[in-house]
Design a protein around this motif. Structure first.
Motif, PDB file in Angstrom:
ATOM      1  N   ALA A 115      -0.925   2.938 -10.829  1.00 42.15           N
ATOM      2  CA  ALA A 115      -2.117   2.217 -10.406  1.00 42.15           C
ATOM      3  C   ALA A 115      -1.724   0.790 -10.065  1.00 42.15           C
ATOM      4  CB  ALA A 115      -3.177   2.230 -11.506  1.00 42.15           C
ATOM      5  N   ARG A 116      -2.578   0.123  -9.274  1.00 37.27           N
ATOM      6  CA  ARG A 116      -2.357  -1.281  -8.941  1.00 37.27           C
ATOM      7  C   ARG A 116      -3.622  -2.077  -9.270  1.00 37.27           C
ATOM      8  NH1 ARG A 116       1.057   0.584  -4.566  1.00 37.27           N
ATOM      9  NH2 ARG A 116      -0.617   0.561  -3.023  1.00 37.27           N
ATOM     10  N   PRO A 117      -3.443  -3.287  -9.806  1.00 40.62           N
ATOM     11  CA  PRO A 117      -4.619  -4.083 -10.183  1.00 40.62           C
ATOM     12  C   PRO A 117      -5.248  -4.779  -8.978  1.00 40.62           C
ATOM     13  CG  PRO A 117      -2.618  -5.277 -10.727  1.00 40.62           C
ATOM     14  CD  PRO A 117      -2.186  -3.928 -10.217  1.00 40.62           C
ATOM     15  N   ALA A 118      -6.556  -4.761  -8.931  1.00 34.98           N
ATOM     16  CA  ALA A 118      -7.364  -5.537  -7.983  1.00 34.98           C
ATOM     17  C   ALA A 118      -6.842  -5.473  -6.553  1.00 34.98           C
ATOM     18  CB  ALA A 118      -7.441  -6.990  -8.447  1.00 34.98           C
ATOM     19  N   PRO A 119      -6.661  -4.288  -5.975  1.00 33.51           N
ATOM     20  CA  PRO A 119      -6.104  -4.220  -4.624  1.00 33.51           C
ATOM     21  C   PRO A 119      -6.971  -4.906  -3.571  1.00 33.51           C
ATOM     22  CG  PRO A 119      -6.949  -2.075  -5.317  1.00 33.51           C
ATOM     23  CD  PRO A 119      -6.932  -2.952  -6.535  1.00 33.51           C
ATOM     24  N   PHE A 120      -8.286  -4.847  -3.731  1.00 33.88           N
ATOM     25  CA  PHE A 120      -9.155  -5.513  -2.751  1.00 33.88           C
ATOM     26  C   PHE A 120      -8.965  -7.025  -2.785  1.00 33.88           C
ATOM     27  CE2 PHE A 120     -13.251  -7.824  -2.345  1.00 33.88           C
ATOM     28  CZ  PHE A 120     -13.359  -7.761  -0.961  1.00 33.88           C
ATOM     29  N   GLY A 140     -10.530  -3.082 -10.441  1.00 33.28           N
ATOM     30  CA  GLY A 140      -9.651  -3.093 -11.611  1.00 33.28           C
ATOM     31  C   GLY A 140      -8.325  -2.428 -11.316  1.00 33.28           C
ATOM     32  N   ASN A 141      -7.818  -1.630 -12.264  1.00 31.82           N
ATOM     33  CA  ASN A 141      -6.583  -0.874 -12.055  1.00 31.82           C
ATOM     34  C   ASN A 141      -6.917   0.397 -11.291  1.00 31.82           C
ATOM     35  OD1 ASN A 141      -4.656  -2.538 -13.350  1.00 31.82           O
ATOM     36  ND2 ASN A 141      -5.450  -1.897 -15.329  1.00 31.82           N
ATOM     37  N   VAL A 142      -6.573   0.397 -10.025  1.00 34.39           N
ATOM     38  CA  VAL A 142      -6.985   1.468  -9.114  1.00 34.39           C
ATOM     39  C   VAL A 142      -5.814   2.427  -8.902  1.00 34.39           C
ATOM     40  CG1 VAL A 142      -7.883   2.007  -6.817  1.00 34.39           C
ATOM     41  CG2 VAL A 142      -8.604  -0.093  -7.991  1.00 34.39           C
ATOM     42  N   PRO A 143      -6.045   3.725  -9.018  1.00 35.76           N
ATOM     43  CA  PRO A 143      -4.957   4.706  -8.848  1.00 35.76           C
ATOM     44  C   PRO A 143      -4.279   4.599  -7.487  1.00 35.76           C
ATOM     45  CG  PRO A 143      -6.930   5.760  -9.719  1.00 35.76           C
ATOM     46  CD  PRO A 143      -7.324   4.363  -9.350  1.00 35.76           C
ATOM     47  N   VAL A 144      -3.005   4.945  -7.466  1.00 37.92           N
ATOM     48  CA  VAL A 144      -2.242   5.065  -6.223  1.00 37.92           C
ATOM     49  C   VAL A 144      -2.020   6.556  -5.979  1.00 37.92           C
ATOM     50  CG1 VAL A 144      -0.083   4.532  -5.047  1.00 37.92           C
ATOM     51  CG2 VAL A 144      -1.120   2.846  -6.595  1.00 37.92           C
ATOM     52  N   VAL A 145      -2.586   7.068  -4.910  1.00 39.91           N
ATOM     53  CA  VAL A 145      -2.574   8.505  -4.638  1.00 39.91           C
ATOM     54  C   VAL A 145      -1.949   8.833  -3.289  1.00 39.91           C
ATOM     55  CG1 VAL A 145      -4.035  10.559  -4.352  1.00 39.91           C
ATOM     56  CG2 VAL A 145      -4.668   8.808  -6.031  1.00 39.91           C
TER      57      VAL A 145
END
Length: 341
Positions: free
Chosen positions: A35-40, A194-199
């Motif tokens: 996951a990556r934090p706060a991608p937006f 937040g911590n958004v999955p990387v898919v």
């Protein structure tokens, strides 16, 4: 209205008690998933380094829409409007008229239910260059009906001039930010925070506004999905493959306008069950949009089914429990498909 800072259980008027667990926040990804934090927030801050027209606005929710990252990087271009969503949208419209590209953030419930008329009259009717980016879409919070935007797509689909985006993961959010900034006219984008999955990196994915992408092929089932449900159907497809069931996945991140050619091309292949999976009410979302498209085009798949939220106010509780209860977990998706085949 006071923003919720803690969970307070309340009685349920339907069948059975409302879930009262305090485990209100959970990752959408399985434990250990990247996951990556706060991608937006990071993508918008990076874009603003090369584009002086980018400004950010929020209605007292900078920390909860990841816009705080932008605010730290570009404090002179950040506007805190307070708990006044109508003012937020009006101010964004005014900035757009002056040549700026405003990104306005709040919760999806507040944009769709509270500020609808301001978005319609001040932004969409004039086709102004405002990007509305909203957290907590569908069932991504356990706080209950006050914060669960289960009908936001249904509300906005009928609004002329408005593009609607439902990204799957951190990768797509990062790619979508510059794409919607370049797009002329208003955009509504659902936001995973937040911590958004990387898919999607595993599939070599590249976001293109208005384009659906086939992530995997299969002869028995075609999943057509948006948002984090694409992650779930990809997981379900692997489970089904273990039972000898081949499942294709067509990711549709642009809800309006639909990529009609891609959808009709895949849904028109003979012999496959077509399943539309979305993090939204079964009423008025991607499923009904695709059903209408297939009917108008005269395309008749072997069978058509929907995986979506029920037409009711949902329970409060822990997200994993709620996703299983309402059929959005990968295990529930696989079970549903096996029952339909």
């Amino acid at each position: 209205m006071t923003r919720l800072s803690k969970y307070t259980p309340r009685p349920k008027t339907g069948n059975g008690p409302r879930a009262t667990t305090s485990a209100m926040i959970a990752s959408l990804a399985p434990e250990g998933h990247p996951a990556r934090p706060a991608p937006f927030g990071h993508a918008l801050a990076e874009l603003a380094h090369s584009r002086a027209d980018i400004v950010g606005l929020t209605a007292d929710l900078g920390n909860y829409t990841d816009l705080h990252v932008f605010a730290v990087a570009h404090p002179d271009r950040f506007y805190q409007m307070g708990m006044a969503e109508q003012v937020l949208m009006g101010a964004a419209a005014g900035l757009a008229r002056e040549g700026f590209t405003p990104f306005a953030t709040t919760y999806a419930v507040f944009a769709s239910r509270r500020a609808y008329d301001f978005i319609c009259m001040a932004i969409a009717e004039e086709s102004l260059n405002v990007k509305i980016v909203c957290a907590l879409p569908g069932l991504t919070t356990g706080y209950g009906p006050s914060h669960q935007a289960t009908e936001d797509i249904a509300i906005f689909r009928g609004m002329p001039n408005l593009t609607i985006i439902d990204p799957c993961d951190a990768t797509e959010i990062e790619q979508a930010v510059p794409a919607i900034a370049d797009h002329p006219g208003p955009v509504y984008m659902r936001l995973l925070r937040g911590n958004v999955p990387v898919v999607l990196e595993e599939y070599g994915y590249r976001f293109e506004l208005g384009k659906a992408k086939l992530l995997r092929d299969g002869a028995d089932v075609l999943f057509v999905s948006s948002g984090f449900m694409t992650m779930r159907v990809l997981e379900a497809a692997k489970m089904l493959a273990a039972d000898g069931i081949g499942a294709a996945v067509l990711h549709v991140s642009t809800i309006k306008p639909l990529d009609e050619a891609a959808i009709l091309g895949e849904a028109g292949k003979p012999g496959r069950l077509v399943v539309v999976a979305e993090n939204h009410s079964i009423v008025g979302g991607l499923g009904e949009a695709i059903a209408g498209l297939l009917l108008r085009a005269g395309v008749r798949p072997a069978a058509f089914r929907q995986i979506a939220l029920p037409d009711e106010f949902l329970d409060a509780g822990a997200l994993p429990t709620l996703h299983e209860r309402y059929g959005l977990s990968s295990e529930a998706v696989a079970r549903s498909v096996k029952g339909w085949l």
